[in-house]
Design a protein around this motif. Structure first.
Motif, PDB file in Angstrom:
ATOM      1  N   TYR A  34      -5.080  -4.109  -0.555  1.00 29.33           N
ATOM      2  CA  TYR A  34      -4.191  -3.649  -1.633  1.00 29.33           C
ATOM      3  C   TYR A  34      -3.067  -4.673  -1.794  1.00 29.33           C
ATOM      4  N   ILE A  35      -2.842  -5.112  -3.020  1.00 30.83           N
ATOM      5  CA  ILE A  35      -1.776  -6.087  -3.297  1.00 30.83           C
ATOM      6  C   ILE A  35      -1.015  -5.606  -4.532  1.00 30.83           C
ATOM      7  N   HIS A  36       0.301  -5.569  -4.454  1.00 30.20           N
ATOM      8  CA  HIS A  36       1.043  -5.312  -5.690  1.00 30.20           C
ATOM      9  C   HIS A  36       2.178  -6.310  -5.860  1.00 30.20           C
ATOM     10  N   ALA A  37       2.613  -6.418  -7.124  1.00 29.01           N
ATOM     11  CA  ALA A  37       3.586  -7.442  -7.503  1.00 29.01           C
ATOM     12  C   ALA A  37       4.840  -6.809  -8.077  1.00 29.01           C
ATOM     13  N   ALA A  38       5.983  -7.290  -7.600  1.00 24.99           N
ATOM     14  CA  ALA A  38       7.273  -6.997  -8.234  1.00 24.99           C
ATOM     15  C   ALA A  38       7.650  -5.517  -8.215  1.00 24.99           C
ATOM     16  N   LEU A  39       7.616  -4.937  -7.020  1.00 20.29           N
ATOM     17  CA  LEU A  39       8.199  -3.606  -6.846  1.00 20.29           C
ATOM     18  C   LEU A  39       9.690  -3.666  -7.188  1.00 20.29           C
ATOM     19  N   HIS A  40      10.341  -4.753  -6.774  1.00 24.01           N
ATOM     20  CA  HIS A  40      11.659  -5.070  -7.344  1.00 24.01           C
ATOM     21  C   HIS A  40      11.362  -5.762  -8.671  1.00 24.01           C
ATOM     22  N   ALA A  41      11.634  -5.055  -9.760  1.00 20.20           N
ATOM     23  CA  ALA A  41      11.044  -5.453 -11.047  1.00 20.20           C
ATOM     24  C   ALA A  41      11.611  -6.749 -11.607  1.00 20.20           C
ATOM     25  N   ASP A  42      12.790  -7.170 -11.101  1.00 19.23           N
ATOM     26  CA  ASP A  42      13.356  -8.422 -11.608  1.00 19.23           C
ATOM     27  C   ASP A  42      12.887  -9.631 -10.802  1.00 19.23           C
ATOM     28  N   GLU A  43      11.875  -9.454  -9.984  1.00 18.30           N
ATOM     29  CA  GLU A  43      11.329 -10.552  -9.190  1.00 18.30           C
ATOM     30  C   GLU A  43      10.007 -10.985  -9.838  1.00 18.30           C
ATOM     31  N   VAL A  44      10.078 -12.009 -10.641  1.00 19.64           N
ATOM     32  CA  VAL A  44       8.973 -12.376 -11.524  1.00 19.64           C
ATOM     33  C   VAL A  44       7.880 -13.221 -10.854  1.00 19.64           C
ATOM     34  N   LEU A 155       2.109   4.544  -5.776  1.00 18.39           N
ATOM     35  CA  LEU A 155       1.891   3.269  -5.085  1.00 18.39           C
ATOM     36  C   LEU A 155       1.478   3.513  -3.634  1.00 18.39           C
ATOM     37  N   GLN A 156       2.171   4.448  -2.992  1.00 13.91           N
ATOM     38  CA  GLN A 156       1.859   4.722  -1.583  1.00 13.91           C
ATOM     39  C   GLN A 156       0.450   5.299  -1.435  1.00 13.91           C
ATOM     40  N   THR A 157       0.067   6.154  -2.373  1.00  9.15           N
ATOM     41  CA  THR A 157      -1.269   6.750  -2.323  1.00  9.15           C
ATOM     42  C   THR A 157      -2.355   5.690  -2.516  1.00  9.15           C
ATOM     43  N   LEU A 158      -2.110   4.753  -3.442  1.00 11.98           N
ATOM     44  CA  LEU A 158      -3.098   3.693  -3.686  1.00 11.98           C
ATOM     45  C   LEU A 158      -3.244   2.763  -2.475  1.00 11.98           C
ATOM     46  N   ALA A 159      -2.169   2.649  -1.682  1.00 15.16           N
ATOM     47  CA  ALA A 159      -2.173   1.687  -0.574  1.00 15.16           C
ATOM     48  C   ALA A 159      -2.531   2.294   0.779  1.00 15.16           C
ATOM     49  N   MET A 160      -2.360   3.610   0.899  1.00 15.93           N
ATOM     50  CA  MET A 160      -2.323   4.235   2.229  1.00 15.93           C
ATOM     51  C   MET A 160      -3.646   4.153   2.995  1.00 15.93           C
ATOM     52  N   ASP A 161      -4.767   3.984   2.295  1.00 15.89           N
ATOM     53  CA  ASP A 161      -6.049   3.898   3.014  1.00 15.89           C
ATOM     54  C   ASP A 161      -6.586   2.469   3.056  1.00 15.89           C
ATOM     55  N   ALA A 162      -5.699   1.496   2.842  1.00 11.92           N
ATOM     56  CA  ALA A 162      -6.129   0.095   2.853  1.00 11.92           C
ATOM     57  C   ALA A 162      -6.063  -0.477   4.274  1.00 11.92           C
ATOM     58  N   ASP A 163      -6.919  -1.475   4.504  1.00  7.45           N
ATOM     59  CA  ASP A 163      -6.863  -2.206   5.778  1.00  7.45           C
ATOM     60  C   ASP A 163      -5.808  -3.309   5.740  1.00  7.45           C
ATOM     61  N   LEU A 164      -5.487  -3.726   4.512  1.00  5.50           N
ATOM     62  CA  LEU A 164      -4.497  -4.802   4.330  1.00  5.50           C
ATOM     63  C   LEU A 164      -3.628  -4.444   3.135  1.00  5.50           C
ATOM     64  N   VAL A 165      -2.316  -4.505   3.323  1.00  7.53           N
ATOM     65  CA  VAL A 165      -1.363  -4.229   2.246  1.00  7.53           C
ATOM     66  C   VAL A 165      -0.404  -5.412   2.132  1.00  7.53           C
ATOM     67  N   LEU A 166      -0.338  -6.002   0.951  1.00  6.93           N
ATOM     68  CA  LEU A 166       0.596  -7.105   0.715  1.00  6.93           C
ATOM     69  C   LEU A 166       1.530  -6.725  -0.427  1.00  6.93           C
ATOM     70  N   ASP A 167       2.816  -6.723  -0.133  1.00  4.31           N
ATOM     71  CA  ASP A 167       3.850  -6.359  -1.094  1.00  4.31           C
ATOM     72  C   ASP A 167       4.539  -7.661  -1.505  1.00  4.31           C
ATOM     73  N   LEU A 168       4.291  -8.099  -2.743  1.00  7.13           N
ATOM     74  CA  LEU A 168       4.763  -9.422  -3.171  1.00  7.13           C
ATOM     75  C   LEU A 168       6.136  -9.327  -3.842  1.00  7.13           C
ATOM     76  N   HIS A 169       7.089 -10.049  -3.288  1.00  7.95           N
ATOM     77  CA  HIS A 169       8.479 -10.084  -3.777  1.00  7.95           C
ATOM     78  C   HIS A 169       8.932 -11.530  -3.932  1.00  7.95           C
ATOM     79  N   CYS A 170      10.227 -11.697  -4.250  1.00  6.30           N
ATOM     80  CA  CYS A 170      10.892 -12.994  -4.071  1.00  6.30           C
ATOM     81  C   CYS A 170      12.348 -12.706  -3.753  1.00  6.30           C
ATOM     82  N   ASP A 171      13.083 -13.748  -3.353  1.00  9.08           N
ATOM     83  CA  ASP A 171      14.504 -13.598  -3.030  1.00  9.08           C
ATOM     84  C   ASP A 171      15.312 -14.272  -4.142  1.00  9.08           C
ATOM     85  N   ASN A 172      16.635 -14.345  -3.994  1.00 10.59           N
ATOM     86  CA  ASN A 172      17.464 -15.011  -5.022  1.00 10.59           C
ATOM     87  C   ASN A 172      17.135 -16.499  -5.103  1.00 10.59           C
ATOM     88  N   GLN A 173      17.565 -17.261  -4.096  1.00 11.08           N
ATOM     89  CA  GLN A 173      17.174 -18.659  -3.932  1.00 11.08           C
ATOM     90  C   GLN A 173      16.614 -18.729  -2.522  1.00 11.08           C
TER      91      GLN A 173
END
Ligand SMILES: [Zn+2]
Length: 372
Positions: A34-44, A155-173
């Motif tokens: 399971y992989i998702h992008a930009a849970l913090h929505a301003d992280e493009v 989101l938690q339901t979609l991920a909870m039965d996965a063997d691998l979970v990657l939550d993709l974010h970014c930082d300021n700089q």
């Protein structure tokens, strides 16, 4: 590729937001990533990496190279994405509640223990299935109180039965860095190597239940609780938060690199068929308890002496603060040596503001370890 649109309950009359989940593979092997992008929505940056992943997963699926299932959410937070405040994106906190979108996911261990105990047995794989079914049951029992609660539950339901979970974010700089649970540090070293991460930060409990930890922590806690009675795979779900550099580093070449790195890791774990390239050695993992969040002891203009990626010696100057009212100059030094891996993109500090993060080798912090 199977596309599912999930409608969120409308927050107010006349509005409707939806989430898109993409499901690749044949769901035959029982393995799931399971992989998702930009849970913090301003992280493009994660959203562009997801675009590059869609291309790769589609080609692999057509070639029959995904035996299990890969679930990709190319944009995880339509609520935060719409929070544009007078020209500035405001995607980290839910404006309705002030809560960070990546905190207060449901940590299920305490509720799982009595629920699964009568169903556990001597078969480790069967126990994994029992626990996953119980997770789904517990998550489905709660009627979400708000649109944001519904998004988190989904989101938690979609991920909870996965063997691998990657939550993709970014930082300021920032330079590339990865957060994971202490028992999973070695498992994520190849990912850090493929990505070229300059910090791999681990903690047993980082505080406030971020998404990735909610998916993984139940496993080592249940394994410890039932040790000697029932065999439980402590790493049945490997989960990490990947920080894809800084918020303006949105470019096709970077996204292609990062998608290739994620794909190499999926191959390494067997989620995608084919031989994974050897993982570069990567950085030395360090405890999240050893990260120094340098904060501003005074207000003023920020002049950084260190850039993300720089090594900082103990006592070395990281940033100078110049007060425009008194002309006072306040140097801010690192308490211990380590890698400066992130800093604020703002250049004026209010007192107490977080300025930069340095990954030291020695744990010294306790309590809530993540940024607010
Ligand atoms: Zn984030």
């Amino acid at each position: 590729m199977r596309t599912v649109f999930h409608d969120l309950p409308a927050a107010s009359a006349g509005t409707q937001r939806r989430l898109r989940s993409l499901h690749f593979g044949r769901a035959e092997s029982g393995r799931k990533a399971y992989i998702h992008a930009a849970l913090h929505a301003d992280e493009v940056p994660p959203m562009l990496v997801a675009q590059a992943l869609i291309e790769r997963f589609s080609a692999l699926e057509a070639a029959g190279a995904i035996a299990g299932e890969i679930v990709l959410i190319p944009m995880a937070n339509p609520i935060g994405l719409a929070q544009d405040v007078q020209g500035s994106a405001f995607g980290r906190f839910d404006m309705g509640t002030g809560l960070n979108f990546n905190r207060q996911f449901r940590h299920l261990t305490a509720a799982l223990i009595p629920l699964v105990e009568p169903q556990l047995g001597a078969d480790r794989a069967a126990n994994t299935r029992v626990i996953r079914a119980a997770c789904r049951q517990l998550l489905a029992q709660v009627q979400p109180a708000s649109e944001t609660a519904a998004l988190k539950q989904l989101l938690q339901t979609l991920a909870m039965d996965a063997d691998l979970v990657l939550d993709l974010h970014c930082d300021n700089q920032a330079v590339m860095h990865v957060y994971t649970g202490t028992p999973q540090t070695a498992a994520f070293q190849p990912l850090a190597g493929y990505l070229g991460a300059q910090a791999l930060l681990y903690s047993e409990v980082s505080g406030d239940d971020p998404f990735d930890e909610t998916a993984s922590r139940i496993w080592w806690e249940l394994a410890a609780h039932f040790e000697g009675r029932f065999p439980i795979d402590a790493n049945a779900c490997l989960a990490a938060t990947v920080e894809l550099r800084g918020e303006t580093e949105v470019a096709h070449d970077l996204a292609e690199h990062d998608a290739d790195a994620l794909l190499a890791f999926l191959r390494h774990l067997g989620h995608v068929e084919g031989l994974a390239p050897p993982a570069p050695a990567g950085c030395e993992p360090t405890p999240l308890e050893g990260v120094e969040p340098l904060t501003a002891p005074a207000s003023g203009i920020l002049v950084f002496a260190k850039t993300p990626g720089d090594w900082v010696e103990a006592g070395e100057l990281v940033v100078e603060i110049i007060c425009p009212l008194t002309d006072t100059r306040t140097p801010v030094h690192a308490r211990a040596a380590g890698r400066c891996f992130a800093r604020t993109s703002r250049r004026f500090a209010t007192r107490g503001m977080r300025l930069a993060k340095v990954a030291g080798a020695t744990a010294y912090r306790t309590g809530n370890l993540l940024s607010p």
